[in-house]
Design a protein around this motif. Structure first.
Motif, mmCIF file in Angstrom:
data_model
loop_
_atom_site.group_PDB
_atom_site.id
_atom_site.type_symbol
_atom_site.label_atom_id
_atom_site.label_comp_id
_atom_site.label_asym_id
_atom_site.label_seq_id
_atom_site.Cartn_x
_atom_site.Cartn_y
_atom_site.Cartn_z
ATOM 1 N N PHE A 409 0.936 -1.302 0.037
ATOM 2 C CA PHE A 409 -0.005 0.033 -0.094
ATOM 3 C C PHE A 409 0.908 1.243 -0.170
ATOM 4 O O PHE A 409 0.512 2.191 -0.606
ATOM 5 C CB PHE A 409 -1.040 -0.054 0.939
ATOM 6 C CG PHE A 409 -2.046 1.113 1.213
ATOM 7 C CD1 PHE A 409 -3.250 1.038 0.404
ATOM 8 C CD2 PHE A 409 -1.721 2.104 2.019
ATOM 9 C CE1 PHE A 409 -3.848 2.103 0.256
ATOM 10 C CE2 PHE A 409 -2.836 3.200 2.163
ATOM 11 C CZ PHE A 409 -3.805 3.174 1.199
ATOM 12 N N LYS A 410 1.809 1.304 0.667
ATOM 13 C CA LYS A 410 2.861 2.257 0.846
ATOM 14 C C LYS A 410 3.402 2.602 -0.600
ATOM 15 O O LYS A 410 3.692 3.987 -1.086
ATOM 16 C CB LYS A 410 4.027 2.194 1.730
ATOM 17 C CG LYS A 410 4.839 3.457 2.045
ATOM 18 C CD LYS A 410 5.618 3.163 2.975
ATOM 19 C CE LYS A 410 6.834 4.607 3.416
ATOM 20 N NZ LYS A 410 7.385 4.800 2.167
ATOM 21 N N ASN A 413 0.797 4.223 -2.542
ATOM 22 C CA ASN A 413 0.774 5.779 -2.531
ATOM 23 C C ASN A 413 2.081 6.713 -3.026
ATOM 24 O O ASN A 413 1.767 7.609 -3.538
ATOM 25 C CB ASN A 413 0.569 6.119 -1.006
ATOM 26 C CG ASN A 413 -0.624 5.781 -0.305
ATOM 27 O OD1 ASN A 413 -1.745 5.841 -1.209
ATOM 28 N ND2 ASN A 413 -0.914 5.184 0.632
ATOM 29 N N ASP A 414 3.011 6.122 -2.900
ATOM 30 C CA ASP A 414 4.386 6.592 -3.444
ATOM 31 C C ASP A 414 4.631 6.702 -4.870
ATOM 32 O O ASP A 414 4.808 7.785 -5.384
ATOM 33 C CB ASP A 414 5.635 5.898 -2.982
ATOM 34 C CG ASP A 414 5.819 6.076 -1.182
ATOM 35 O OD1 ASP A 414 5.010 6.845 -0.780
ATOM 36 O OD2 ASP A 414 6.518 5.115 -0.627
ATOM 37 N N GLY A 417 0.303 8.169 -6.152
ATOM 38 C CA GLY A 417 -0.201 9.371 -5.127
ATOM 39 C C GLY A 417 -1.366 8.936 -4.156
ATOM 40 O O GLY A 417 -1.834 7.707 -4.211
ATOM 41 N N HIS A 418 -1.647 9.618 -3.359
ATOM 42 C CA HIS A 418 -2.636 9.376 -2.175
ATOM 43 C C HIS A 418 -3.907 9.171 -2.594
ATOM 44 O O HIS A 418 -4.738 8.212 -2.026
ATOM 45 C CB HIS A 418 -2.396 10.405 -1.210
ATOM 46 C CG HIS A 418 -1.222 10.418 -0.429
ATOM 47 N ND1 HIS A 418 -0.828 9.410 0.499
ATOM 48 C CD2 HIS A 418 -0.175 11.088 -0.391
ATOM 49 C CE1 HIS A 418 0.345 9.742 1.223
ATOM 50 N NE2 HIS A 418 0.752 10.693 0.499
ATOM 51 N N LYS A 419 -4.365 9.675 -3.858
ATOM 52 C CA LYS A 419 -5.445 9.660 -4.140
ATOM 53 C C LYS A 419 -5.757 8.226 -4.928
ATOM 54 O O LYS A 419 -6.807 7.399 -4.537
ATOM 55 C CB LYS A 419 -5.817 10.496 -5.578
ATOM 56 C CG LYS A 419 -7.360 10.153 -6.001
ATOM 57 C CD LYS A 419 -7.730 11.426 -7.047
ATOM 58 C CE LYS A 419 -9.474 11.371 -7.258
ATOM 59 N NZ LYS A 419 -9.698 9.847 -7.585
ATOM 60 N N GLY A 421 -4.145 5.449 -3.372
ATOM 61 C CA GLY A 421 -4.547 4.778 -2.246
ATOM 62 C C GLY A 421 -5.787 5.081 -1.881
ATOM 63 O O GLY A 421 -6.587 3.688 -1.309
ATOM 64 N N ASP A 422 -6.465 6.127 -1.895
ATOM 65 C CA ASP A 422 -7.774 6.219 -1.302
ATOM 66 C C ASP A 422 -8.800 5.416 -2.183
ATOM 67 O O ASP A 422 -9.768 4.627 -1.763
ATOM 68 C CB ASP A 422 -8.280 7.595 -1.414
ATOM 69 C CG ASP A 422 -7.469 8.278 -0.284
ATOM 70 O OD1 ASP A 422 -6.815 7.981 0.743
ATOM 71 O OD2 ASP A 422 -7.642 9.744 -0.222
ATOM 72 N N GLY A 447 -5.704 2.703 8.392
ATOM 73 C CA GLY A 447 -4.605 2.539 7.226
ATOM 74 C C GLY A 447 -5.298 1.399 6.288
ATOM 75 O O GLY A 447 -6.410 1.898 5.862
ATOM 76 N N GLU A 448 -4.610 0.672 5.751
ATOM 77 C CA GLU A 448 -4.949 -0.366 4.679
ATOM 78 C C GLU A 448 -5.644 -1.573 5.396
ATOM 79 O O GLU A 448 -5.663 -2.615 4.633
ATOM 80 C CB GLU A 448 -3.787 -0.757 3.704
ATOM 81 C CG GLU A 448 -2.589 -1.250 4.426
ATOM 82 C CD GLU A 448 -1.643 -0.365 5.030
ATOM 83 O OE1 GLU A 448 -0.440 -1.033 5.309
ATOM 84 O OE2 GLU A 448 -1.986 0.454 5.531
ATOM 85 N N THR A 480 -5.015 5.190 -12.561
ATOM 86 C CA THR A 480 -4.512 6.936 -12.120
ATOM 87 C C THR A 480 -4.050 7.490 -13.408
ATOM 88 O O THR A 480 -4.021 6.893 -14.597
ATOM 89 C CB THR A 480 -3.538 6.691 -11.061
ATOM 90 O OG1 THR A 480 -2.571 5.905 -11.870
ATOM 91 C CG2 THR A 480 -4.122 5.632 -9.920
#
Length: 542
Positions: A409-410, A413-414, A417-419, A421-422, A447-448, A480
């Motif tokens: 999951f990290k 995001n990296d 982007g965080h979107k 991940g959301d 978190g996840e 994305t």
């Protein structure tokens, strides 16, 4: 037949007819004394008929002595009756006073019939013939006679004064009654005084019993025309006048017989005694007047202008279908407005209470709901853990916990982007939500991490469903701006009481199973070890 005897006979007949007529009225103040008055007057008149019709002096003397019962009880009964009628109700100890009246009459009768022994009533009796009445006797009165006359005159004077005072303060409809009562008493009284003090005779006879011919005439007129004996005048008037409610009495012939100040105020002063009730143009009377005579009262609402009145209708008294009816009007406007205000306040309080309950539910929802995914957050476990364990014990079925953790999951995001991940979290929550069965709970632990609690399930069923979720989420990559990001998760399964002895232990085992799945390469489902399995770190994986 002597003219005096004819007049006296008319007195008896008229008195009897009047008594019969008034007996139909029923109860009224001083009823017993009224009947005593009528009976005493008849007694006196009958004795006088026998006296005037007799030629023998000894018989005439005997009849004049018998008359003393009526001579004494007639004025006493009138005084007692007037006292009760003016008062508006029977006197306290009324039967005692009636008994005294009878006792006084009997005592005077005993004294009169034994006059030859003591001469206290008549000192001497001598012939006193006249052309019209040749057998007339002259009576020279004794001390008891004068004492009785003084006492009777004194108390009749007091009663007269009291009646005059009551008449002055009574409504006009009652003044006619008082005037008639006073006339019916004053005429015989004046005739008696003229006879005793001046020796005046009518038709050669004592005019007192003759004067009683006016009594039945006046009483009959009052009963038929002035609601006499149907309305208690003074006491009722005093109560009515001071009463804060509007009170209106309508006689049987439809005329207003009584109206207090409060009632006049309701009609702005446009109301007077003797006015036809129909002229008021009101509709607060009963639609069916006859229904009141079946032993009831009618209560209804009536509005005049901006005021609302509660109208109570009752029968006052009288002969059936000619009764007087009383209307009592109570202003309930303020009460109804207060009731309406209370109703509005209650409704507002209920609305506020409902709003508070909704707010509490919203706050509870916010406190136990994850804002991103819409799933329950981990706080929900505090309120449902005991219930789920108790239910599992009660039904004898397992409670299964499936712990899920998104892989890499990290890095997602990296990289994206965080979107992204959301979006991945929302997608995972959607898969879980759509697959939930009744009674099952999906939780975002933070978190996840996710948790699904399955009451009444077993480990194999839970593992099969977790595998289905894994396949679905793999088929729904997140799109994305930097490309497509695939999603997978690692899952651990534990069950109470199959692999764990408590709710907390079950969650710990599920977490350890997730870590085992991670170590085994991710994107897989691992079941916690069974109780009694002593192989350290050994977990079953698929």
């Amino acid at each position: 037949m002597q003219p005096a005897a004819v007049i006296l006979a008319l007195v008896v007949v008229g008195t009897a007819a009047t008594t019969w007529h008034t007996l139909r009225i029923g109860s009224f103040p001083g009823r017993t004394d009224y009947l005593m008055l009528m009976a005493s007057g008849c007694w006196w008149a009958i004795c006088a008929i026998l006296d005037v019709s007799s030629d023998a002096p000894e018989l005439k003397l005997f009849y004049s002595e018998l008359a003393w019962y009526g001579i004494v009880t007639t004025p006493i009964s009138w005084m007692l009756f007037m006292s009760a009628y003016v008062r508006g109700g029977d006197l306290p100890n009324a039967s005692f006073y009636t008994g005294l009246s009878i006792a006084a009459g009997l005592a005077m009768l005993a004294i009169a019939t034994t006059n030859e022994l003591h001469h206290l009533i008549y000192v001497a009796v001598t012939p006193d013939p006249t052309p019209a009445y040749p057998h007339q006797l002259h009576y020279e009165h004794g001390s008891v006679f004068f004492a009785a006359m003084i006492a009777i005159y004194f108390f009749m004077a007091l009663t007269t004064v009291r009646t005059l005072w009551a008449a002055i303060h009574a409504p006009p409809v009652h003044r006619a009654q008082f005037a008639g009562l006073l006339i019916s008493a004053m005429v015989p009284w004046a005739a008696n005084a003229a006879y005793n003090l001046a020796g005046i005779r009518v038709l050669g006879f004592d005019p007192t019993p003759l004067a009683y011919v006016v009594v039945p005439v006046i009483y009959s007129f009052l009963v038929s025309r002035n609601q006499f004996l149907s309305l208690a005048p003074v006491a009722l008037s005093a109560v009515v006048a001071a009463h804060p409610d509007g009170i209106l009495v309508v006689s049987g012939n439809g005329l207003i017989a009584e109206a207090n100040a409060a009632m006049r105020s309701i009609f702005d002063g446009n109301l007077s005694i003797g006015q036809p009730f129909s002229s008021l143009g009101t509709n607060f009377g009963p639609a069916d007047r006859a229904s009141l005579f079946d032993g009831g009262e009618l209560v209804r609402r009536w509005q005049r202008g901006d005021r609302i009145y509660e109208v109570r209708t009752v029968v006052v008294g009288g002969v059936r279908h000619s009764e007087s009816v009383a209307y009592v009007l109570r202003d309930v406007t303020a009460y109804l407005r207060a009731q309406e205000s209370l109703h509005v306040s209650t409704r507002l309080m209920e609305e506020r209470l409902e709003a508070n309950l909704r707010l509490q539910e919203q706050l509870h929802e916010m406190a136990h709901r994850d804002s991103l995914t819409g799933l329950n957050n981990r706080r929900i476990l505090e309120s449902i853990s005991d219930r789920l364990i108790d239910n599992a014990d009660a039904v004898g079925r397992s409670l299964v916990a499936v712990s899920l953790d998104l892989d890499h999951f990290k890095r997602l995001n990296d990289t994206f982007g965080h979107k992204a991940g959301d979006d991945a979290l929302v997608a995972m929550a959607g898969v879980l939500t759509r697959s939930l069965r009744p009674g099952e709970v999906a939780v975002r632990m933070g978190g996840e991490e996710f948790l699904v609690l399955m009451p009444h399930a077993d480990i194999e069923e839970a593992r099969a469903r977790a595998e289905a979720w894994r396949a679905v989420i793999r088929s729904q990559p997140v799109k994305t701006s930097l490309g497509v990001a695939e999603i997978s998760f690692s899952a651990g399964i534990s069950a109470y009481p199959d692999t764990a002895a408590s709710f907390e232990q079950m969650l710990q085992q599920a977490d350890k199973a997730v870590y085992a799945a991670k170590r085994a390469g991710r994107n897989r489902v691992v079941v916690a070890r069974l109780p009694g399995d002593t192989t350290e770190g050994r977990l079953r994986s698929v």
